[in-house]
Scaffold this active site. Structure first.
Site, PDB file in Angstrom:
ATOM      1  N   LYS A  22      18.803  70.844  64.475  1.00 49.60           N
ATOM      2  CA  LYS A  22      20.030  70.136  64.636  1.00 49.60           C
ATOM      3  C   LYS A  22      21.042  70.466  65.529  1.00 49.60           C
ATOM      4  O   LYS A  22      21.324  69.728  65.899  1.00 49.60           O
ATOM      5  CB  LYS A  22      20.633  71.365  63.725  1.00 49.60           C
ATOM      6  CG  LYS A  22      21.851  71.924  63.439  1.00 49.60           C
ATOM      7  CD  LYS A  22      22.704  73.076  63.409  1.00 49.60           C
ATOM      8  CE  LYS A  22      22.537  74.297  63.517  1.00 49.60           C
ATOM      9  NZ  LYS A  22      23.322  75.041  64.680  1.00 49.60           N
ATOM     10  N   ASN A  23      19.488  71.285  66.589  1.00 48.33           N
ATOM     11  CA  ASN A  23      20.392  71.672  67.900  1.00 48.33           C
ATOM     12  C   ASN A  23      19.832  70.707  68.641  1.00 48.33           C
ATOM     13  O   ASN A  23      20.461  70.511  70.020  1.00 48.33           O
ATOM     14  CB  ASN A  23      19.929  73.118  68.778  1.00 48.33           C
ATOM     15  CG  ASN A  23      21.132  73.886  67.772  1.00 48.33           C
ATOM     16  OD1 ASN A  23      22.257  73.726  66.385  1.00 48.33           O
ATOM     17  ND2 ASN A  23      20.082  75.200  67.297  1.00 48.33           N
ATOM     18  N   ARG A 110      31.007  74.154  66.472  1.00 49.86           N
ATOM     19  CA  ARG A 110      31.251  73.975  68.254  1.00 49.86           C
ATOM     20  C   ARG A 110      30.715  73.357  68.815  1.00 49.86           C
ATOM     21  O   ARG A 110      31.614  72.668  69.929  1.00 49.86           O
ATOM     22  CB  ARG A 110      31.493  75.483  68.548  1.00 49.86           C
ATOM     23  CG  ARG A 110      31.518  76.606  67.301  1.00 49.86           C
ATOM     24  CD  ARG A 110      31.273  78.090  68.089  1.00 49.86           C
ATOM     25  NE  ARG A 110      31.744  77.820  69.528  1.00 49.86           N
ATOM     26  CZ  ARG A 110      31.037  77.435  71.063  1.00 49.86           C
ATOM     27  NH1 ARG A 110      29.966  76.759  70.539  1.00 49.86           N
ATOM     28  NH2 ARG A 110      31.686  77.665  71.746  1.00 49.86           N
ATOM     29  N   CYS A 134      32.836  81.846  66.764  1.00 49.09           N
ATOM     30  CA  CYS A 134      32.267  82.103  65.460  1.00 49.09           C
ATOM     31  C   CYS A 134      32.201  83.579  65.040  1.00 49.09           C
ATOM     32  O   CYS A 134      32.522  84.469  65.967  1.00 49.09           O
ATOM     33  CB  CYS A 134      31.254  80.947  65.439  1.00 49.09           C
ATOM     34  SG  CYS A 134      30.258  81.352  66.305  1.00 49.09           S
ATOM     35  N   ARG A 139      31.646  83.240  72.529  1.00 53.59           N
ATOM     36  CA  ARG A 139      31.636  82.083  72.727  1.00 53.59           C
ATOM     37  C   ARG A 139      32.559  80.834  73.311  1.00 53.59           C
ATOM     38  O   ARG A 139      33.106  79.809  72.995  1.00 53.59           O
ATOM     39  CB  ARG A 139      30.962  80.541  71.357  1.00 53.59           C
ATOM     40  CG  ARG A 139      30.856  81.188  70.470  1.00 53.59           C
ATOM     41  CD  ARG A 139      29.180  81.493  70.141  1.00 53.59           C
ATOM     42  NE  ARG A 139      28.448  80.136  70.121  1.00 53.59           N
ATOM     43  CZ  ARG A 139      27.378  79.773  69.619  1.00 53.59           C
ATOM     44  NH1 ARG A 139      28.157  80.172  68.358  1.00 53.59           N
ATOM     45  NH2 ARG A 139      27.081  78.537  69.256  1.00 53.59           N
ATOM     46  N   ASP A 328      17.955  83.276  68.383  1.00 53.18           N
ATOM     47  CA  ASP A 328      18.147  81.768  66.616  1.00 53.18           C
ATOM     48  C   ASP A 328      17.318  83.175  65.807  1.00 53.18           C
ATOM     49  O   ASP A 328      17.175  82.215  64.143  1.00 53.18           O
ATOM     50  CB  ASP A 328      18.321  79.904  66.813  1.00 53.18           C
ATOM     51  CG  ASP A 328      19.350  79.718  67.540  1.00 53.18           C
ATOM     52  OD1 ASP A 328      19.278  79.161  67.799  1.00 53.18           O
ATOM     53  OD2 ASP A 328      19.750  81.023  67.572  1.00 53.18           O
ATOM     54  N   ARG A 420      24.170  74.171  57.159  1.00 55.40           N
ATOM     55  CA  ARG A 420      24.883  73.335  58.252  1.00 55.40           C
ATOM     56  C   ARG A 420      24.031  73.541  58.817  1.00 55.40           C
ATOM     57  O   ARG A 420      23.293  72.516  60.027  1.00 55.40           O
ATOM     58  CB  ARG A 420      25.867  74.983  58.619  1.00 55.40           C
ATOM     59  CG  ARG A 420      27.793  75.129  58.487  1.00 55.40           C
ATOM     60  CD  ARG A 420      27.929  75.746  59.387  1.00 55.40           C
ATOM     61  NE  ARG A 420      27.852  75.276  61.249  1.00 55.40           N
ATOM     62  CZ  ARG A 420      28.371  75.755  62.074  1.00 55.40           C
ATOM     63  NH1 ARG A 420      28.554  76.836  61.965  1.00 55.40           N
ATOM     64  NH2 ARG A 420      28.124  75.020  62.545  1.00 55.40           N
TER      65      ARG A 420
HETATM   66  C1  EPZ Z   1      22.837  76.835  71.632  1.00 54.96           C
HETATM   67  O1  EPZ Z   1      24.431  77.375  71.468  1.00 54.96           O
HETATM   68  C2  EPZ Z   1      22.841  76.947  70.490  1.00 54.96           C
HETATM   69  N1  EPZ Z   1      23.986  75.699  69.431  1.00 54.96           N
HETATM   70  C3  EPZ Z   1      22.941  77.909  69.756  1.00 54.96           C
HETATM   71  O2  EPZ Z   1      22.017  77.578  68.072  1.00 54.96           O
HETATM   72  C4  EPZ Z   1      22.123  78.655  70.075  1.00 54.96           C
HETATM   73  O3  EPZ Z   1      21.973  80.110  69.545  1.00 54.96           O
HETATM   74  C5  EPZ Z   1      22.498  79.320  71.653  1.00 54.96           C
HETATM   75  O4  EPZ Z   1      22.658  77.680  72.133  1.00 54.96           O
HETATM   76  C6  EPZ Z   1      21.510  79.185  72.273  1.00 54.96           C
HETATM   77  O5  EPZ Z   1      20.126  79.605  72.574  1.00 54.96           O
HETATM   78  C7  EPZ Z   1      23.188  74.097  69.466  1.00 54.96           C
HETATM   79  O6  EPZ Z   1      22.979  74.054  70.115  1.00 54.96           O
HETATM   80  C8  EPZ Z   1      24.274  73.351  68.467  1.00 54.96           C
HETATM   81  P1  EPZ Z   1      24.799  79.244  75.014  1.00 54.96           P
HETATM   82  P2  EPZ Z   1      25.673  77.115  73.441  1.00 54.96           P
HETATM   83  O7  EPZ Z   1      25.716  78.430  75.533  1.00 54.96           O
HETATM   84  O8  EPZ Z   1      25.119  76.094  74.245  1.00 54.96           O
HETATM   85  C9  EPZ Z   1      27.460  82.553  76.742  1.00 54.96           C
HETATM   86  C10 EPZ Z   1      22.126  78.580  66.112  1.00 54.96           C
HETATM   87  O9  EPZ Z   1      22.127  79.201  65.416  1.00 54.96           O
HETATM   88  N2  EPZ Z   1      28.458  81.459  76.939  1.00 54.96           N
HETATM   89  O10 EPZ Z   1      23.572  78.391  75.775  1.00 54.96           O
HETATM   90  O11 EPZ Z   1      26.681  77.657  72.461  1.00 54.96           O
HETATM   91  C11 EPZ Z   1      27.637  82.253  75.416  1.00 54.96           C
HETATM   92  O12 EPZ Z   1      28.453  83.156  74.399  1.00 54.96           O
HETATM   93  C12 EPZ Z   1      22.975  78.455  67.008  1.00 54.96           C
HETATM   94  O13 EPZ Z   1      22.006  76.926  65.421  1.00 54.96           O
HETATM   95  C13 EPZ Z   1      29.570  81.263  78.003  1.00 54.96           C
HETATM   96  O14 EPZ Z   1      30.072  82.430  78.486  1.00 54.96           O
HETATM   97  O15 EPZ Z   1      24.965  78.499  73.060  1.00 54.96           O
HETATM   98  C14 EPZ Z   1      26.385  82.980  74.906  1.00 54.96           C
HETATM   99  O16 EPZ Z   1      26.659  84.495  75.112  1.00 54.96           O
HETATM  100  C15 EPZ Z   1      24.137  79.692  67.135  1.00 54.96           C
HETATM  101  N3  EPZ Z   1      30.507  80.428  78.839  1.00 54.96           N
HETATM  102  C16 EPZ Z   1      25.476  82.733  75.717  1.00 54.96           C
HETATM  103  O17 EPZ Z   1      26.031  81.957  77.379  1.00 54.96           O
HETATM  104  C17 EPZ Z   1      30.179  79.299  78.384  1.00 54.96           C
HETATM  105  O18 EPZ Z   1      30.950  78.148  78.939  1.00 54.96           O
HETATM  106  C18 EPZ Z   1      24.406  81.575  75.277  1.00 54.96           C
HETATM  107  O19 EPZ Z   1      25.538  80.035  75.111  1.00 54.96           O
HETATM  108  C19 EPZ Z   1      28.915  79.190  77.222  1.00 54.96           C
HETATM  109  C20 EPZ Z   1      28.112  79.817  76.821  1.00 54.96           C
END
Ligand code: EPZ
Length: 443
Positions: A22-23, A110, A134, A139, A328, A420
């Site tokens: 998915k990701n 998202r 979420c 996020r 995850d 999802r």
């Molecule tokens: C991706 O989300 C995945 N989703 C998530 O999978 C996964 O948990 C996550 O990466 C971490 O590996 C998809 O790929 C669609 P991040 P993403 O940006 O990109 C903070 C699942 O269960 N952050 O790496 O949204 C954020 O709040 C989902 O399949 C900021 O502060 O994750 C988090 O604490 C859940 N500012 C950390 O960084 C930003 O602009 C990592 O988030 C962006 C992120």
């Protein structure tokens, strides 16, 4: 409302297919906005999130052949095709019809924020709803926006939307820049790689995410004509090009689904072949499972997982960006530790609220204490089936795993969270011996 019923006690044995990730599929779908030529994604999973992003992309003028999705996709009647029939998604965006991604769609999923980078690269302008938080956390997308500003975009947040524009009212291209992420972000890395492919000059991304899904995206973009080096490292260098061509790309296997099934095998004292799974993508999960007594090894065309102990041993885990232990898989691993021998300390460093599965596991008899981001799990010999509620995608999976070993029936509600990110999980688990079924809720 639809529910999933699980009766615990069966040992899982056999071969289980791992779907496309998915990701990976979600950012890969967004590349259609970067080219006026067709994009074909093979091994695309049949998931609600894929259907949602299909709708978002349609809004930008993409045609999306998602007829094999078992859902009604805006602009198409439900073909009634069995879900998961032909896992090939065809996308084509000859021109961008709208630069606006509306709240009603982006708030559903998202990852829709991943249209921002491509729109800025191709159009120089974008109006994308802020995705909002979420269940697992707020996020934010500040790193996405910081990066786009570094590439020369003017950004304004107004009425819950991101308004972004390059110089001269969107007429100029983005300009390459050197960007250092203060923290690792998968989505921000993906958005900025896509934006940089058509920028003028060189972009360097430091402290970039190295997840296999990011690698898969970079490999797809390279096949479209993008100039990217450092793929698979935390230092990506992208030299902008004038245009990108179409592509046919195979979506990488889902390491989180594979990891979920590996944990299921270990919890039930079983033995599984994870067909199409990539052992090298399981990262530090392999070592953690090995310490518990669950041995994963690479075989031709997949992964072999076997439990070598009567009861898994408890092992402590701290989530980290790849190749560290994946956030995850934290919830699923907690279900394993709940029934393991000994105590384990789980520390969730990525998201601020990713323990929504804990109260439900406790209702099944688990012994878990939470203190902020730290969970202390004391293994119990017996879990009891119970009615439980899903709160988010991976929490749903962890409750199913607990149900597989609990005494009696576990009834999981709110399973839309599950759909999802897992393709027909009840069919796949039943295929290797689980007593599990979906009740469609009816009246
Ligand atoms: C991706 O989300 C995945 N989703 C998530 O999978 C996964 O948990 C996550 O990466 C971490 O590996 C998809 O790929 C669609 P991040 P993403 O940006 O990109 C903070 C699942 O269960 N952050 O790496 O949204 C954020 O709040 C989902 O399949 C900021 O502060 O994750 C988090 O604490 C859940 N500012 C950390 O960084 C930003 O602009 C990592 O988030 C962006 C992120």
């Amino acid at each position: 409302m639809a529910e999933i019923l699980v009766n615990g006690g069966n040992r899982l044995q056999g071969e289980i297919p791992v779907s496309g990730a998915k990701n990976a599929a979600l950012p890969l779908m967004a590349v259609t906005l970067l080219t006026d030529e067709p994009v074909t994604l093979r091994n695309c999973p049949d998931l609600d999130d894929i259907a949602t992003l299909s709708n978002v992309l349609r809004g930008h003028g993409a045609s999306v052949d998602a007829s094999w999705l078992g859902l009604t996709v805006a602009g198409e009647t439900d073909s009634g095709s069995a879900r998961g029939s032909l896992p090939t998604l065809r996308l084509h965006t000859p021109e961008i019809a709208s630069i606006r991604a509306p709240y009603e769609l982006v708030s559903q999923m998202r990852a829709s924020i991943l249209v921002l980078g491509p729109l800025m690269a191709r159009m120089g302008r974008a109006e994308v709803s802020l995705p909002g938080g979420c269940a697992i956390g707020s996020r934010p997308v500040d790193l996405h926006l910081m990066g786009l500003e570094a590439l020369g975009a003017w950004i304004e947040l107004r009425d819950g939307y991101v308004f972004a524009e390059t110089a001269r009212g969107g007429k100029d291209r983005l300009r390459g820049a050197k960007i250092t992420f203060p923290k690792v972000s998968v989505g921000a890395t993906e958005n900025l790689v896509m934006a940089a492919t058509l920028a003028e000059g060189r972009t360097e991304l430091l402290n970039a995410a190295q997840e296999p899904e990011v690698v898969d995206l970079c490999q797809c973009l390279t096949a479209m004509g993008a100039q990217i080096s450092g793929i698979g490292t935390s230092h990506l260098i992208i030299d902008g090009v004038e245009r990108l061509g179409g592509v046919t790309h195979q979506v990488v296997a889902d390491r989180i689904e594979a990891g979920t099934f590996a944990v299921a095998a270990g919890m039930t004292g079983g033995e599984l072949i994870l067909k199409n799974g990539r052992l090298d993508h399981l990262g530090s999960l392999v070592g953690v499972l090995h310490e518990t007594g669950i041995v994963c090894s690479e075989i031709s065309g997949g992964i072999h997982v076997v439990s070598t102990v009567d009861r898994p041993r408890a092992v402590s885990v701290t989530t980290q960006p790849y190749p560290g232990f994946p956030t995850d898989l934290q919830a699923q691993t907690m279900s394993l530790m709940v029934m393991a021998e000994g105590s384990a300390v789980l520390t969730e460093t990525i998201f601020e609220n990713r323990y929504m599965h804990v109260p439900e596991l406790i209702r099944m008899g688990a012994n878990i204490d939470i203190n902020g981001r730290v969970a202390v799990v004391r293994g119990v010999e017996r879990l009891n089936g119970a009615p439980v509620k899903a709160s988010d995608l991976r929490a749903s999976a962890s409750l199913i795993l607990a149900g597989l070993v609990a005494q009696g029936e576990t009834r999981l509600s709110d399973i839309h969270h599950l759909d999802r990110g897992y393709e027909r999980i009840e069919d796949k688990l039943r295929g290797v011996g689980a007593s599990i079924e979906r009740l469609d809720g009816g009246t």
